[in-house]
Motif scaffolding. Structure first.
Motif, PDB file in Angstrom:
ATOM      1  N   TYR A 261       0.855  -1.198   0.000  1.00 13.70           N
ATOM      2  CA  TYR A 261       0.000   0.000   0.000  1.00 13.70           C
ATOM      3  C   TYR A 261       0.883   1.238   0.000  1.00 13.70           C
ATOM      4  O   TYR A 261       1.979   1.228   0.595  1.00 13.70           O
ATOM      5  N   THR A 264       3.437   2.842   2.847  1.00 13.99           N
ATOM      6  CA  THR A 264       3.743   1.804   3.858  1.00 13.99           C
ATOM      7  C   THR A 264       5.079   1.164   3.485  1.00 13.99           C
ATOM      8  O   THR A 264       5.514   1.255   2.341  1.00 13.99           O
ATOM      9  N   VAL A 268       2.327  -6.351   1.471  1.00 14.86           N
ATOM     10  CA  VAL A 268       1.308  -7.148   2.172  1.00 14.86           C
ATOM     11  C   VAL A 268       1.472  -8.604   1.728  1.00 14.86           C
ATOM     12  O   VAL A 268       1.454  -9.525   2.539  1.00 14.86           O
ATOM     13  N   ALA A 287      -5.675 -15.781   8.631  1.00 15.10           N
ATOM     14  CA  ALA A 287      -6.023 -14.913   9.763  1.00 15.10           C
ATOM     15  C   ALA A 287      -6.340 -13.501   9.277  1.00 15.10           C
ATOM     16  O   ALA A 287      -6.028 -13.138   8.141  1.00 15.10           O
ATOM     17  N   ASN A 288      -6.953 -12.694  10.169  1.00 18.91           N
ATOM     18  CA  ASN A 288      -7.269 -11.300   9.830  1.00 18.91           C
ATOM     19  C   ASN A 288      -6.008 -10.530   9.466  1.00 18.91           C
ATOM     20  O   ASN A 288      -4.951 -10.728  10.078  1.00 18.91           O
ATOM     21  N   GLY A 289      -6.141  -9.666   8.490  1.00 19.19           N
ATOM     22  CA  GLY A 289      -5.064  -8.722   8.163  1.00 19.19           C
ATOM     23  C   GLY A 289      -3.916  -9.323   7.372  1.00 19.19           C
ATOM     24  O   GLY A 289      -2.881  -8.682   7.194  1.00 19.19           O
ATOM     25  N   GLU A 290      -4.052 -10.548   6.880  1.00 16.79           N
ATOM     26  CA  GLU A 290      -2.925 -11.180   6.167  1.00 16.79           C
ATOM     27  C   GLU A 290      -2.907 -10.817   4.682  1.00 16.79           C
ATOM     28  O   GLU A 290      -1.933 -11.075   3.993  1.00 16.79           O
ATOM     29  N   GLY A 291      -4.019 -10.268   4.162  1.00 17.08           N
ATOM     30  CA  GLY A 291      -3.989  -9.800   2.769  1.00 17.08           C
ATOM     31  C   GLY A 291      -5.010 -10.452   1.848  1.00 17.08           C
ATOM     32  O   GLY A 291      -4.921 -10.305   0.624  1.00 17.08           O
ATOM     33  N   LYS A 292      -6.011 -11.129   2.395  1.00 16.48           N
ATOM     34  CA  LYS A 292      -6.999 -11.821   1.549  1.00 16.48           C
ATOM     35  C   LYS A 292      -7.832 -10.829   0.724  1.00 16.48           C
ATOM     36  O   LYS A 292      -7.991 -10.995  -0.485  1.00 16.48           O
ATOM     37  N   SER A 293      -8.331  -9.778   1.405  1.00 21.14           N
ATOM     38  CA  SER A 293      -9.139  -8.789   0.667  1.00 21.14           C
ATOM     39  C   SER A 293      -8.282  -8.028  -0.330  1.00 21.14           C
ATOM     40  O   SER A 293      -8.762  -7.624  -1.392  1.00 21.14           O
ATOM     41  N   THR A 294      -7.010  -7.851   0.010  1.00 16.45           N
ATOM     42  CA  THR A 294      -6.094  -7.172  -0.916  1.00 16.45           C
ATOM     43  C   THR A 294      -6.001  -7.997  -2.208  1.00 16.45           C
ATOM     44  O   THR A 294      -6.049  -7.424  -3.310  1.00 16.45           O
ATOM     45  N   GLN A 323     -16.834  -6.775   1.548  1.00 15.47           N
ATOM     46  CA  GLN A 323     -17.202  -6.792   2.971  1.00 15.47           C
ATOM     47  C   GLN A 323     -18.100  -5.607   3.318  1.00 15.47           C
ATOM     48  O   GLN A 323     -18.686  -5.564   4.387  1.00 15.47           O
ATOM     49  N   HIS A 438     -13.843 -17.274   6.146  1.00 14.90           N
ATOM     50  CA  HIS A 438     -13.394 -17.872   7.409  1.00 14.90           C
ATOM     51  C   HIS A 438     -14.270 -19.080   7.737  1.00 14.90           C
ATOM     52  O   HIS A 438     -14.060 -19.740   8.736  1.00 14.90           O
TER      53      HIS A 438
HETATM   54  N1  ATP Z   1      -5.678   1.249   2.246  1.00 18.69           N
HETATM   55  C1  ATP Z   1      -4.759   0.680   3.024  1.00 18.69           C
HETATM   56  N2  ATP Z   1      -3.638   1.354   3.352  1.00 18.69           N
HETATM   57  C2  ATP Z   1      -2.680   0.784   4.112  1.00 18.69           C
HETATM   58  N3  ATP Z   1      -2.757  -0.454   4.623  1.00 18.69           N
HETATM   59  C3  ATP Z   1      -3.868  -1.169   4.336  1.00 18.69           C
HETATM   60  C4  ATP Z   1      -4.919  -0.651   3.533  1.00 18.69           C
HETATM   61  N4  ATP Z   1      -5.873  -1.579   3.420  1.00 18.69           N
HETATM   62  C5  ATP Z   1      -5.452  -2.643   4.123  1.00 18.69           C
HETATM   63  N5  ATP Z   1      -4.255  -2.413   4.670  1.00 18.69           N
HETATM   64  C6  ATP Z   1      -3.457  -3.343   5.479  1.00 18.69           C
HETATM   65  O1  ATP Z   1      -3.086  -4.433   4.653  1.00 18.69           O
HETATM   66  C7  ATP Z   1      -3.108  -5.655   5.390  1.00 18.69           C
HETATM   67  C8  ATP Z   1      -3.989  -6.675   4.671  1.00 18.69           C
HETATM   68  O2  ATP Z   1      -5.334  -6.209   4.707  1.00 18.69           O
HETATM   69  P1  ATP Z   1      -6.533  -7.077   4.122  1.00 18.69           P
HETATM   70  O3  ATP Z   1      -7.790  -6.314   4.332  1.00 18.69           O
HETATM   71  O4  ATP Z   1      -6.181  -7.494   2.761  1.00 18.69           O
HETATM   72  O5  ATP Z   1      -6.476  -8.348   5.095  1.00 18.69           O
HETATM   73  P2  ATP Z   1      -7.494  -9.565   5.193  1.00 18.69           P
HETATM   74  O6  ATP Z   1      -6.666 -10.795   5.245  1.00 18.69           O
HETATM   75  O7  ATP Z   1      -8.504  -9.471   4.146  1.00 18.69           O
HETATM   76  O8  ATP Z   1      -8.128  -9.298   6.620  1.00 18.69           O
HETATM   77  P3  ATP Z   1      -9.630  -9.639   7.172  1.00 18.69           P
HETATM   78  O9  ATP Z   1      -9.647 -11.109   7.374  1.00 18.69           O
HETATM   79  O10 ATP Z   1      -9.652  -8.891   8.461  1.00 18.69           O
HETATM   80  O11 ATP Z   1     -10.596  -9.130   6.168  1.00 18.69           O
HETATM   81  C9  ATP Z   1      -3.584  -5.305   6.781  1.00 18.69           C
HETATM   82  O12 ATP Z   1      -2.488  -5.193   7.626  1.00 18.69           O
HETATM   83  C10 ATP Z   1      -4.267  -3.966   6.610  1.00 18.69           C
HETATM   84  O13 ATP Z   1      -4.175  -3.198   7.786  1.00 18.69           O
END
Ligand code: ATP
Length: 517
Positions: A261, A264, A268, A287-294, A323, A438
């Motif tokens: 991102y 940063t 990710v 797990a949460n925050g690992e980058g799946k939505s990315t 989401q 999940h």
């Molecule tokens: N716009 C952004 N700018 C900076 N960092 C971001 C941004 N969006 C997400 N992140 C960070 O990127 C990482 C991955 O986020 P992401 O939403 O892809 O995780 P996830 O695995 O989908 O989590 P969840 O299970 O909670 O949905 C996280 O650490 C999040 O804080």
């Protein structure tokens, strides 16, 4: 009796010392317990030592859950505890609750979580409570078996009644013709017997039905009607199928993709390579925050890779459930006089895109996706349940069925019947599916191709009466599960079961390290 003042002083001082020692022990024990619970729920040491006010909303909710678990109480009440948890934390919570000797009362829509944790079920139905000695899934199976049994009994009895009535009628006619009074009396007595004693013949245990034993309460006749217990109605979803792409080629191909991102420091994810073909399907778990939505946003093209390449089929149409799809529906502008209904929103959504949708077609389409009749035309969108809003958001995506369905956590905050209906319909979707989830059961059914009744962690219930067994297995396709963690995306051939094993080993290691430390 005279008591020496010095003895009293000594006793008091001893008591004060003891209570101080106990407090210190309790406090240190509690702080150790708090650490265990917080780390079980996914908190890093840095987060545990950091400020509560700096935590995000989701982590604050996890922290209050940890607080509730820590308090020593006789009864622990938990309302949807797994809603804010990823799979790792949910698995930890399941194991924690299994070890509790106190009474735990849980409300939850997460069938797998309940299946693994509860022993008894209290159902709220028709403004009353119903008790069942078993899990909600066992209750449902039991209900369907019971409905099948009583249904058969009803059918058999209706047939029998018809035959008796026909013979009574015939007897009456013959008696009248011949003027046979005895016969007429006999026929009348048969009619009375039929009126008074008609009802259940077999008890639930299979023996002869006895009113005073098998049915509680006061009754006017000596038999009871066969009660057809109300079985929770299944939500039915009928998905339209997408058109075939005119040209061959994969739908999506990631080659050594990395993403960071802006502003940063770290990627990710990096080194991500995978391919999804025209009839493929895959999921991303972790797990949460690992980058799946990315990754989902990279598939969609909303984000561009920092390194590597992403290739999409040139005529690919993607349907994206994010989401925030349900939140967007909840945030529809208020209109006091004529609140927006699902039907109105559906038609306006496509009108804004310049597409006219006939009301009749919209009604029937929404009905096919679990929003029938007045639910779509009279209930304001704001008053729809979480599961019903998901059905509406999904309908917007499915009106023009996409080649690729990209679904990011579609089961969060959704009731069990909607999850089941979605899974069963997606299982047979002829387009491609990419899932972020999940939900263990959902991943197994939609991506791994496991039959719904075999997709629980423990398959020890006899579901022979369950309707879901009628699933047509021939059209079910199997896809890949990828786990996302530590910046990497790894193929996980054993699907959810393999992932759960990995998480469990990680938990065991952490516990051992905590004990050793
Ligand atoms: N716009 C952004 N700018 C900076 N960092 C971001 C941004 N969006 C997400 N992140 C960070 O990127 C990482 C991955 O986020 P992401 O939403 O892809 O995780 P996830 O695995 O989908 O989590 P969840 O299970 O909670 O949905 C996280 O650490 C999040 O804080």
């Amino acid at each position: 009796m005279h008591v020496d003042d010095t003895v009293v002083d000594e006793a008091l001082s001893l008591m004060a010392d003891l209570s101080l020692t106990m407090e210190v022990t309790e406090v240190s024990k509690m702080s150790a317990q708090a650490g265990t619970i917080l780390s079980g729920l996914g908190f890093s040491q840095q987060m545990i030592d950091g400020r509560f006010t700096e935590l995000s909303g989701g982590w604050k909710s996890r922290c209050s859950l940890a607080g509730s678990l820590l308090v020593q109480s006789d009864v622990l009440l938990l309302d949807e505890p797994s809603n804010f948890l990823d799979l790792d934390a949910t698995l930890w919570l399941e194991r924690y609750l299994q070890t509790q000797t106190r009474t735990v009362v849980i409300t939850s829509h997460d069938q797998m979580f309940l299946e693994n944790v509860v022993e008894e079920t209290i159902l709220i139905r028709n403004c009353g409570l119903r008790y069942f000695d078993g899990t909600p899934r066992a209750y449902e199976i039991n209900q369907r078996k019971e409905a099948k049994r009583t249904g058969k009994q009803r059918e058999a009895m209706a047939k029998k009644k018809e035959q008796i009535e026909a013979s009574i009628q015939k007897g009456k006619e013959t008696a009248k013709k011949t003027g046979d009074e005895n016969r007429l009396r006999m026929v009348k007595s048969r009619q009375k017997k039929l009126d008074d004693r008609w009802g259940i013949e077999q008890s639930a245990k299979g023996g002869r039905f006895k009113l005073n034993r098998d049915l509680a309460g006061y009754h006017l006749t000596s038999r009871a009607e066969i009660a057809q217990d109300e079985v929770e109605r299944r939500v039915k979803m009928t998905l339209p199928q997408p058109s075939k792409l005119r040209t061959s080629g994969d739908l999506i191909h990631f080659q050594d993709v990395a993403f960071r991102y802006p502003k940063t420091k770290n990627n990710v994810v990096e080194g991500v390579s995978f391919t999804v073909g025209q009839t493929g399907r895959c999921s991303f778990i972790g797990a949460n925050g690992e980058g799946k939505s990315t990754i989902a946003k990279l598939v969609l093209g909303e984000l561009q890779p920092t390194c590597g390449t992403i290739t999409r089929h040139p005529t690919l149409k993607i349907g994206y459930f994010s989401q925030t799809s349900v939140e967007e529906l909840s945030a529809l502008p208020e209109e006091r006089d004529a609140p927006t209904t699902a039907l109105m929103h559906f038609m306006a959504y496509f009108a804004n895109k310049g597409e006219t949708v006939e009301e009749r077609d919209a009604r029937s389409f929404l009905g096919g996706l679990g929003l029938p009749g007045k639910l779509s035309s009279h209930t304001p969108v704001k008053a729809l349940s979480g599961g019903q809003k998901v059905r509406l958001a999904f309908a917007l995506i499915m009106w023009d069925p996409p080649h690729l369905l990209l679904l990011d956590e579609i089961t969060t905050h959704v009731d069990a019947p909607t999850i089941e209906a979605l899974a069963l319909s997606l299982r047979r979707y002829s387009g491609t599916i990419i899932l972020v989830t999940h939900d263990r059961w959902f991943n197994r059914v939609v991506i791994e191709g496991i039959p719904p009744r075999e997709a629980f962690d423990h398959d020890d219930l006899d579901e022979s009466a369950s309707e879901s067994s009628s699933d047509d297995e021939e059209n079910v396709r199997k896809g890949e599960t990828y786990r996302v963690g530590g910046g990497k995306v790894r193929l996980t051939p054993g699907g959810m079961t393999q992932y759960i094993g990995i998480v469990e080993r990680r938990m065991a290691k952490r516990e051992m390290a905590a004990k050793a430390g």
